[in-house]
Design a protein around this motif. Sequence first.
Motif, PDB file in Angstrom:
ATOM      1  N   HIS A 230      12.493  -2.658   0.673  1.00 25.75           N
ATOM      2  CA  HIS A 230      11.896  -1.717   1.612  1.00 25.75           C
ATOM      3  C   HIS A 230      12.580  -0.369   1.477  1.00 25.75           C
ATOM      4  N   ASP A 231      11.974   0.664   2.085  1.00 24.84           N
ATOM      5  CA  ASP A 231      12.517   2.008   1.937  1.00 24.84           C
ATOM      6  C   ASP A 231      13.339   2.406   3.149  1.00 24.84           C
ATOM      7  N   GLN A 232      13.726   3.680   3.220  1.00 23.85           N
ATOM      8  CA  GLN A 232      14.595   4.160   4.289  1.00 23.85           C
ATOM      9  C   GLN A 232      13.930   4.142   5.655  1.00 23.85           C
ATOM     10  N   TYR A 233      12.620   3.960   5.684  1.00 23.02           N
ATOM     11  CA  TYR A 233      11.905   3.879   6.958  1.00 23.02           C
ATOM     12  C   TYR A 233      11.498   2.445   7.282  1.00 23.02           C
ATOM     13  N   ALA A 234      12.125   1.482   6.596  1.00 18.08           N
ATOM     14  CA  ALA A 234      11.863   0.057   6.791  1.00 18.08           C
ATOM     15  C   ALA A 234      10.441  -0.335   6.417  1.00 18.08           C
ATOM     16  N   ARG A 235       9.795   0.471   5.573  1.00 12.27           N
ATOM     17  CA  ARG A 235       8.454   0.129   5.102  1.00 12.27           C
ATOM     18  C   ARG A 235       8.573  -0.769   3.871  1.00 12.27           C
ATOM     19  N   PRO A 236       7.865  -1.902   3.835  1.00  6.80           N
ATOM     20  CA  PRO A 236       7.950  -2.777   2.662  1.00  6.80           C
ATOM     21  C   PRO A 236       7.346  -2.113   1.439  1.00  6.80           C
ATOM     22  N   LEU A 237       7.993  -2.295   0.296  1.00 10.31           N
ATOM     23  CA  LEU A 237       7.514  -1.721  -0.956  1.00 10.31           C
ATOM     24  C   LEU A 237       7.032  -2.784  -1.926  1.00 10.31           C
ATOM     25  N   GLU A 238       7.782  -3.859  -2.060  1.00  7.86           N
ATOM     26  CA  GLU A 238       7.367  -4.938  -2.962  1.00  7.86           C
ATOM     27  C   GLU A 238       8.082  -6.222  -2.605  1.00  7.86           C
ATOM     28  N   ILE A 239       7.496  -7.328  -3.030  1.00  7.83           N
ATOM     29  CA  ILE A 239       8.130  -8.635  -2.927  1.00  7.83           C
ATOM     30  C   ILE A 239       7.921  -9.346  -4.253  1.00  7.83           C
ATOM     31  N   THR A 240       8.987  -9.956  -4.758  1.00 14.36           N
ATOM     32  CA  THR A 240       8.945 -10.679  -6.018  1.00 14.36           C
ATOM     33  C   THR A 240       9.452 -12.091  -5.815  1.00 14.36           C
ATOM     34  N   GLU A 241       8.757 -13.062  -6.380  1.00 12.83           N
ATOM     35  CA  GLU A 241       9.238 -14.435  -6.410  1.00 12.83           C
ATOM     36  C   GLU A 241       9.446 -14.831  -7.868  1.00 12.83           C
ATOM     37  N   LEU A 242      10.681 -15.178  -8.184  1.00  7.91           N
ATOM     38  CA  LEU A 242      11.071 -15.545  -9.544  1.00  7.91           C
ATOM     39  C   LEU A 242      11.454 -17.019  -9.585  1.00  7.91           C
ATOM     40  N   LEU A 243      10.893 -17.764 -10.533  1.00  8.20           N
ATOM     41  CA  LEU A 243      11.273 -19.153 -10.771  1.00  8.20           C
ATOM     42  C   LEU A 243      12.031 -19.214 -12.089  1.00  8.20           C
TER      43      LEU A 243
ATOM     44  N   ALA B  45       0.832  -1.199   0.000  1.00  6.07           N
ATOM     45  CA  ALA B  45       0.000   0.000   0.000  1.00  6.07           C
ATOM     46  C   ALA B  45       0.870   1.253   0.000  1.00  6.07           C
ATOM     47  N   VAL B  46       2.025   1.188   0.663  1.00  7.61           N
ATOM     48  CA  VAL B  46       2.944   2.330   0.693  1.00  7.61           C
ATOM     49  C   VAL B  46       3.439   2.650  -0.711  1.00  7.61           C
ATOM     50  N   ALA B  47       3.855   1.613  -1.447  1.00  5.91           N
ATOM     51  CA  ALA B  47       4.366   1.838  -2.806  1.00  5.91           C
ATOM     52  C   ALA B  47       3.306   2.471  -3.693  1.00  5.91           C
TER      53      ALA B  47
ATOM     54  N   LYS C  55      12.519   8.312  -7.659  1.00  4.45           N
ATOM     55  CA  LYS C  55      12.092   9.673  -7.963  1.00  4.45           C
ATOM     56  C   LYS C  55      11.000  10.139  -7.015  1.00  4.45           C
ATOM     57  N   ALA C  56      10.314   9.202  -6.365  1.00  2.00           N
ATOM     58  CA  ALA C  56       9.300   9.555  -5.366  1.00  2.00           C
ATOM     59  C   ALA C  56       9.932   9.817  -4.005  1.00  2.00           C
ATOM     60  N   GLY C  57      11.268   9.809  -3.939  1.00  4.86           N
ATOM     61  CA  GLY C  57      11.959  10.107  -2.691  1.00  4.86           C
ATOM     62  C   GLY C  57      12.221   8.900  -1.817  1.00  4.86           C
ATOM     63  N   LEU C  58      12.096   7.697  -2.369  1.00  4.80           N
ATOM     64  CA  LEU C  58      12.299   6.471  -1.597  1.00  4.80           C
ATOM     65  C   LEU C  58      13.703   5.931  -1.826  1.00  4.80           C
ATOM     66  N   THR C  59      14.398   5.636  -0.735  1.00  7.02           N
ATOM     67  CA  THR C  59      15.685   4.963  -0.820  1.00  7.02           C
ATOM     68  C   THR C  59      15.419   3.463  -0.781  1.00  7.02           C
ATOM     69  N   LEU C  60      15.924   2.731  -1.758  1.00  4.66           N
ATOM     70  CA  LEU C  60      15.567   1.325  -1.913  1.00  4.66           C
ATOM     71  C   LEU C  60      16.624   0.407  -1.317  1.00  4.66           C
ATOM     72  N   HIS C  61      16.156  -0.528  -0.502  1.00  2.00           N
ATOM     73  CA  HIS C  61      17.015  -1.559   0.079  1.00  2.00           C
ATOM     74  C   HIS C  61      16.519  -2.909  -0.429  1.00  2.00           C
ATOM     75  N   HIS C  62      17.383  -3.624  -1.133  1.00  2.69           N
ATOM     76  CA  HIS C  62      17.017  -4.902  -1.745  1.00  2.69           C
ATOM     77  C   HIS C  62      17.627  -6.055  -0.953  1.00  2.69           C
ATOM     78  N   ARG C  63      16.870  -7.125  -0.825  1.00  4.66           N
ATOM     79  CA  ARG C  63      17.390  -8.366  -0.238  1.00  4.66           C
ATOM     80  C   ARG C  63      16.948  -9.519  -1.130  1.00  4.66           C
ATOM     81  N   ASP C  64      17.911 -10.181  -1.766  1.00  2.00           N
ATOM     82  CA  ASP C  64      17.620 -11.290  -2.667  1.00  2.00           C
ATOM     83  C   ASP C  64      18.056 -12.602  -2.031  1.00  2.00           C
ATOM     84  N   ALA C  65      17.159 -13.567  -2.013  1.00  2.00           N
ATOM     85  CA  ALA C  65      17.469 -14.913  -1.513  1.00  2.00           C
ATOM     86  C   ALA C  65      17.293 -15.898  -2.657  1.00  2.00           C
ATOM     87  N   ILE C  66      18.314 -16.727  -2.924  1.00  2.00           N
ATOM     88  CA  ILE C  66      18.291 -17.703  -4.015  1.00  2.00           C
ATOM     89  C   ILE C  66      18.239 -19.096  -3.421  1.00  2.00           C
ATOM     90  N   THR C  67      17.210 -19.849  -3.769  1.00  2.00           N
ATOM     91  CA  THR C  67      16.988 -21.172  -3.184  1.00  2.00           C
ATOM     92  C   THR C  67      16.838 -22.219  -4.278  1.00  2.00           C
TER      93      THR C  67
END
Length: 247
Positions: A216-229, A156-158, A189-201
């Motif tokens: 997540h952004d600079q306030y630790a708010r989640p922005l998106e989650i992606t699952e790639l196969l 919802a934040v994103a 550009k919306a002012g969000l600093t992006l922190h990515h965490r990728d896990a490969i299983t």
Amino acid sequence: MARTTPHDHPLTEGQPLYWRIATQLLDELRDGTIPPGERLPGERHLARHYGVSRETVRQALEVLRHDGLVATDRRGSHATLPGRPVENPAALTFPVGARAADPGAVDRATVAWEAPPPGHAQALGLAPHRPTLVHRYESAGADGQGRRTAVTSFSAVALAEVEELGRYRERADGSTSAQLRRAYDWMRKAGLTLHHRDAITPLAGASSVRVTRRVHDQYARPLEITELLVDARQDALVYEFTVPAAG
């Protein structure tokens, strides 16, 4: 007359609260948390971040505006400190695992407004069955090999912070074509600093791997989650990151 900034004088208990908030915000501008030229988060989010009222934030911004450290236009406020803006990391194309331009590859991407997978809802802090913007990506090589499928759910934040993403809500019918390759650029550009965490299983008993990306952004708010196969029999997953030098 020489200008003064919050850092020209040490903090004292007698100084107004807005002056202290101006000092803290200036620290974040100077350490690159908010790059030069990038839009600042809205007053409501800054107020929550610093634990003060929006009026206090408004007064703090006015201090920085008076000293030429922040400028405000119709798009909001942005930092004007000297320095080179952080460049887009070239490898952060959306979604994770998206192929580089290949005339022989077959790519398809759509968006839908629907309840995300249960694991996504929990990661994004969404109530069960609450709909959100869900992006689906499919790709295969020219020979049909190396199939990749990705499902992304946005928080919802994103959707509230990133105008370009929010526009898709009314036409996200599951068949609308939407590559969204610039999604991370829109977030920045919306002012969000992006922190990515990728896990490969690796998947047991299969030649595929699962890549789970959480942002997540600079306030630790989640922005998106992606699952790639990924069918990894022939493909190699390569991740490149560009980290700008300090100063």
